[in-house]
Design a protein around this motif. Structure first.
Motif, PDB file in Angstrom:
ATOM      1  N   PRO A 125      10.912  28.884   5.061  1.00 29.12           N
ATOM      2  CA  PRO A 125       9.843  29.836   5.364  1.00 29.12           C
ATOM      3  C   PRO A 125       8.834  29.894   4.227  1.00 29.12           C
ATOM      4  CG  PRO A 125      11.783  31.018   4.604  1.00 29.12           C
ATOM      5  CD  PRO A 125      12.147  29.557   4.653  1.00 29.12           C
ATOM      6  N   ASN A 126       7.677  30.411   4.564  1.00 30.43           N
ATOM      7  CA  ASN A 126       6.620  30.541   3.576  1.00 30.43           C
ATOM      8  C   ASN A 126       5.998  31.919   3.744  1.00 30.43           C
ATOM      9  OD1 ASN A 126       4.700  30.085   1.657  1.00 30.43           O
ATOM     10  ND2 ASN A 126       3.564  28.528   2.812  1.00 30.43           N
ATOM     11  N   PRO A 127       6.087  32.799   2.812  1.00 25.52           N
ATOM     12  CA  PRO A 127       6.549  32.628   1.437  1.00 25.52           C
ATOM     13  C   PRO A 127       8.083  32.608   1.346  1.00 25.52           C
ATOM     14  CG  PRO A 127       5.860  34.899   1.754  1.00 25.52           C
ATOM     15  CD  PRO A 127       5.569  34.159   3.039  1.00 25.52           C
ATOM     16  N   VAL A 128       8.592  32.107   0.236  1.00 24.06           N
ATOM     17  CA  VAL A 128      10.024  31.994  -0.019  1.00 24.06           C
ATOM     18  C   VAL A 128      10.414  33.056  -1.029  1.00 24.06           C
ATOM     19  CG1 VAL A 128      11.846  30.499  -0.881  1.00 24.06           C
ATOM     20  CG2 VAL A 128       9.925  29.513   0.378  1.00 24.06           C
ATOM     21  N   ASN A 129      11.496  33.767  -0.728  1.00 24.57           N
ATOM     22  CA  ASN A 129      12.016  34.745  -1.679  1.00 24.57           C
ATOM     23  C   ASN A 129      12.831  34.024  -2.741  1.00 24.57           C
ATOM     24  OD1 ASN A 129      10.927  36.963  -0.286  1.00 24.57           O
ATOM     25  ND2 ASN A 129      12.700  37.023   1.094  1.00 24.57           N
ATOM     26  N   ALA A 130      12.788  34.523  -3.973  1.00 28.21           N
ATOM     27  CA  ALA A 130      13.515  33.915  -5.085  1.00 28.21           C
ATOM     28  C   ALA A 130      14.994  33.808  -4.758  1.00 28.21           C
ATOM     29  CB  ALA A 130      13.301  34.730  -6.355  1.00 28.21           C
ATOM     30  N   GLY A 131      15.570  32.641  -5.013  1.00 29.58           N
ATOM     31  CA  GLY A 131      17.001  32.441  -4.810  1.00 29.58           C
ATOM     32  C   GLY A 131      17.385  32.096  -3.382  1.00 29.58           C
ATOM     33  N   LYS A 132      16.442  32.039  -2.471  1.00 27.12           N
ATOM     34  CA  LYS A 132      16.735  31.748  -1.067  1.00 27.12           C
ATOM     35  C   LYS A 132      16.536  30.255  -0.770  1.00 27.12           C
ATOM     36  CE  LYS A 132      17.542  35.971   0.023  1.00 27.12           C
ATOM     37  NZ  LYS A 132      18.847  36.429   0.450  1.00 27.12           N
ATOM     38  N   THR A 133      17.117  29.805   0.343  1.00 27.82           N
ATOM     39  CA  THR A 133      17.001  28.415   0.772  1.00 27.82           C
ATOM     40  C   THR A 133      15.703  28.211   1.542  1.00 27.82           C
ATOM     41  OG1 THR A 133      19.395  28.259   0.948  1.00 27.82           O
ATOM     42  CG2 THR A 133      18.129  26.603   2.138  1.00 27.82           C
ATOM     43  N   PHE A 134      15.079  27.071   1.312  1.00 24.66           N
ATOM     44  CA  PHE A 134      13.864  26.733   2.046  1.00 24.66           C
ATOM     45  C   PHE A 134      13.847  25.227   2.314  1.00 24.66           C
ATOM     46  CE2 PHE A 134      12.918  26.527  -2.434  1.00 24.66           C
ATOM     47  CZ  PHE A 134      12.180  25.379  -2.583  1.00 24.66           C
ATOM     48  N   THR A 135      12.995  24.815   3.247  1.00 27.49           N
ATOM     49  CA  THR A 135      12.857  23.413   3.620  1.00 27.49           C
ATOM     50  C   THR A 135      11.435  22.966   3.344  1.00 27.49           C
ATOM     51  OG1 THR A 135      14.463  23.714   5.392  1.00 27.49           O
ATOM     52  CG2 THR A 135      13.070  21.759   5.516  1.00 27.49           C
ATOM     53  N   ILE A 136      11.311  21.786   2.723  1.00 25.98           N
ATOM     54  CA  ILE A 136      10.000  21.177   2.516  1.00 25.98           C
ATOM     55  C   ILE A 136       9.932  19.943   3.407  1.00 25.98           C
ATOM     56  CG2 ILE A 136       8.443  20.048   0.879  1.00 25.98           C
ATOM     57  CD1 ILE A 136       9.821  21.645  -1.342  1.00 25.98           C
ATOM     58  N   THR A 137       8.908  19.902   4.279  1.00 30.58           N
ATOM     59  CA  THR A 137       8.702  18.765   5.158  1.00 30.58           C
ATOM     60  C   THR A 137       7.399  18.093   4.774  1.00 30.58           C
ATOM     61  OG1 THR A 137       9.786  19.965   6.948  1.00 30.58           O
ATOM     62  CG2 THR A 137       8.476  18.043   7.566  1.00 30.58           C
ATOM     63  N   VAL A 138       7.467  16.767   4.553  1.00 31.24           N
ATOM     64  CA  VAL A 138       6.293  16.003   4.143  1.00 31.24           C
ATOM     65  C   VAL A 138       6.013  14.965   5.230  1.00 31.24           C
ATOM     66  CG1 VAL A 138       5.296  14.489   2.395  1.00 31.24           C
ATOM     67  CG2 VAL A 138       6.872  16.311   1.715  1.00 31.24           C
ATOM     68  N   GLU A 139       4.765  14.933   5.726  1.00 37.38           N
ATOM     69  CA  GLU A 139       4.345  13.936   6.708  1.00 37.38           C
ATOM     70  C   GLU A 139       3.458  12.920   5.994  1.00 37.38           C
ATOM     71  OE1 GLU A 139       2.069  13.629  11.022  1.00 37.38           O
ATOM     72  OE2 GLU A 139       2.144  15.553   9.997  1.00 37.38           O
ATOM     73  N   VAL A 140       3.820  11.639   6.139  1.00 33.22           N
ATOM     74  CA  VAL A 140       3.041  10.587   5.489  1.00 33.22           C
ATOM     75  C   VAL A 140       2.476   9.623   6.515  1.00 33.22           C
ATOM     76  CG1 VAL A 140       4.328  10.692   3.320  1.00 33.22           C
ATOM     77  CG2 VAL A 140       5.097   9.169   5.129  1.00 33.22           C
ATOM     78  N   GLU A 141       1.420   8.919   6.119  1.00 35.78           N
ATOM     79  CA  GLU A 141       0.803   7.904   6.987  1.00 35.78           C
ATOM     80  C   GLU A 141       0.995   6.542   6.360  1.00 35.78           C
ATOM     81  OE1 GLU A 141      -2.823   9.757   9.273  1.00 35.78           O
ATOM     82  OE2 GLU A 141      -3.213   9.738   7.111  1.00 35.78           O
ATOM     83  N   THR A 168       0.843  -1.191   0.000  1.00 33.20           N
ATOM     84  CA  THR A 168       0.000   0.000   0.000  1.00 33.20           C
ATOM     85  C   THR A 168       0.881   1.245   0.000  1.00 33.20           C
ATOM     86  OG1 THR A 168      -1.672  -1.184   1.270  1.00 33.20           O
ATOM     87  CG2 THR A 168      -1.838   1.224   1.223  1.00 33.20           C
ATOM     88  N   ALA A 169       0.635   2.130  -0.946  1.00 32.48           N
ATOM     89  CA  ALA A 169       1.406   3.372  -1.033  1.00 32.48           C
ATOM     90  C   ALA A 169       1.070   4.270   0.155  1.00 32.48           C
ATOM     91  CB  ALA A 169       1.093   4.102  -2.332  1.00 32.48           C
ATOM     92  N   PRO A 170       2.067   5.002   0.660  1.00 33.65           N
ATOM     93  CA  PRO A 170       1.785   5.914   1.770  1.00 33.65           C
ATOM     94  C   PRO A 170       0.869   7.057   1.329  1.00 33.65           C
ATOM     95  CG  PRO A 170       4.050   6.188   1.013  1.00 33.65           C
ATOM     96  CD  PRO A 170       3.464   5.042   0.258  1.00 33.65           C
ATOM     97  N   THR A 171       0.138   7.620   2.273  1.00 34.67           N
ATOM     98  CA  THR A 171      -0.750   8.752   2.029  1.00 34.67           C
ATOM     99  C   THR A 171      -0.088  10.008   2.588  1.00 34.67           C
ATOM    100  OG1 THR A 171      -2.661   7.305   2.282  1.00 34.67           O
ATOM    101  CG2 THR A 171      -3.061   9.661   2.464  1.00 34.67           C
ATOM    102  N   ILE A 172      -0.063  11.069   1.803  1.00 36.16           N
ATOM    103  CA  ILE A 172       0.508  12.330   2.262  1.00 36.16           C
ATOM    104  C   ILE A 172      -0.484  13.006   3.191  1.00 36.16           C
ATOM    105  CG2 ILE A 172       1.289  14.626   1.574  1.00 36.16           C
ATOM    106  CD1 ILE A 172       2.317  13.359  -1.014  1.00 36.16           C
ATOM    107  N   LYS A 173      -0.028  13.268   4.423  1.00 38.49           N
ATOM    108  CA  LYS A 173      -0.885  13.892   5.434  1.00 38.49           C
ATOM    109  C   LYS A 173      -0.745  15.415   5.406  1.00 38.49           C
ATOM    110  CE  LYS A 173      -1.910  13.596  10.370  1.00 38.49           C
ATOM    111  NZ  LYS A 173      -1.542  12.948  11.631  1.00 38.49           N
ATOM    112  N   SER A 174       0.504  15.880   5.236  1.00 41.85           N
ATOM    113  CA  SER A 174       0.712  17.336   5.182  1.00 41.85           C
ATOM    114  C   SER A 174       2.036  17.651   4.497  1.00 41.85           C
ATOM    115  CB  SER A 174       0.709  17.939   6.590  1.00 41.85           C
ATOM    116  OG  SER A 174       1.837  17.484   7.318  1.00 41.85           O
TER     117      SER A 174
END
Length: 125
Positions: free
Chosen positions: A109-125, A98-104
């Protein structure tokens, strides 16, 4: 000489509690008996006899099996020496396709300025 000692049996793969999304699995291990060779190794999956593994002269063995039950699968490996003494090892393997389901999804930071570093965090079930 009377054999009163069961053969040794070690399962090197899979680890107990191993989780996989692939149905094919190889059972590997070693066995030995100093007084009553040869040793036969039998594999059972969820109570069903899958036959014997080939035991090499150095005591190593392997057996390819196919998991056919989603969730927990119980593998029992039994080594039997020529005197009829047995040793068994039980491993549980979890088969889950069974494939995991994306919870969030959070961008920081959000919003992200062009050319800046950002982090994407994905929570799965």
């Amino acid at each position: 000489k009377i054999d009163t000692v069961a053969p040794t049996l070690t399962i090197t793969s899979p680890a107990d509690g191993y989780e996989t999304n692939q149905p094919e699995l190889t059972i590997e291990g070693t066995t030995n008996d100093a007084t009553s060779k040869p040793v036969t190794v039998n594999v059972k999956l969820n109570g069903r006899d899958l036959g014997n593994a080939t035991v090499n002269s150095d005591g190593t063995f392997s057996k390819n099996i196919t998991l056919d039950v989603q969730g927990e699968n119980v593998i029992v490996v039994i080594a039997t020496d020529s005197a009829g003494k047995e040793t068994s090892v039980t491993k549980t393997v979890v088969f889950n396709t069974t494939a995991p389901t994306i919870k969030s999804v959070v961008i920081d930071p959000n919003p992200v300025n062009a050319g800046k570093t950002f982090t994407i965090t994905v929570e799965v079930e």
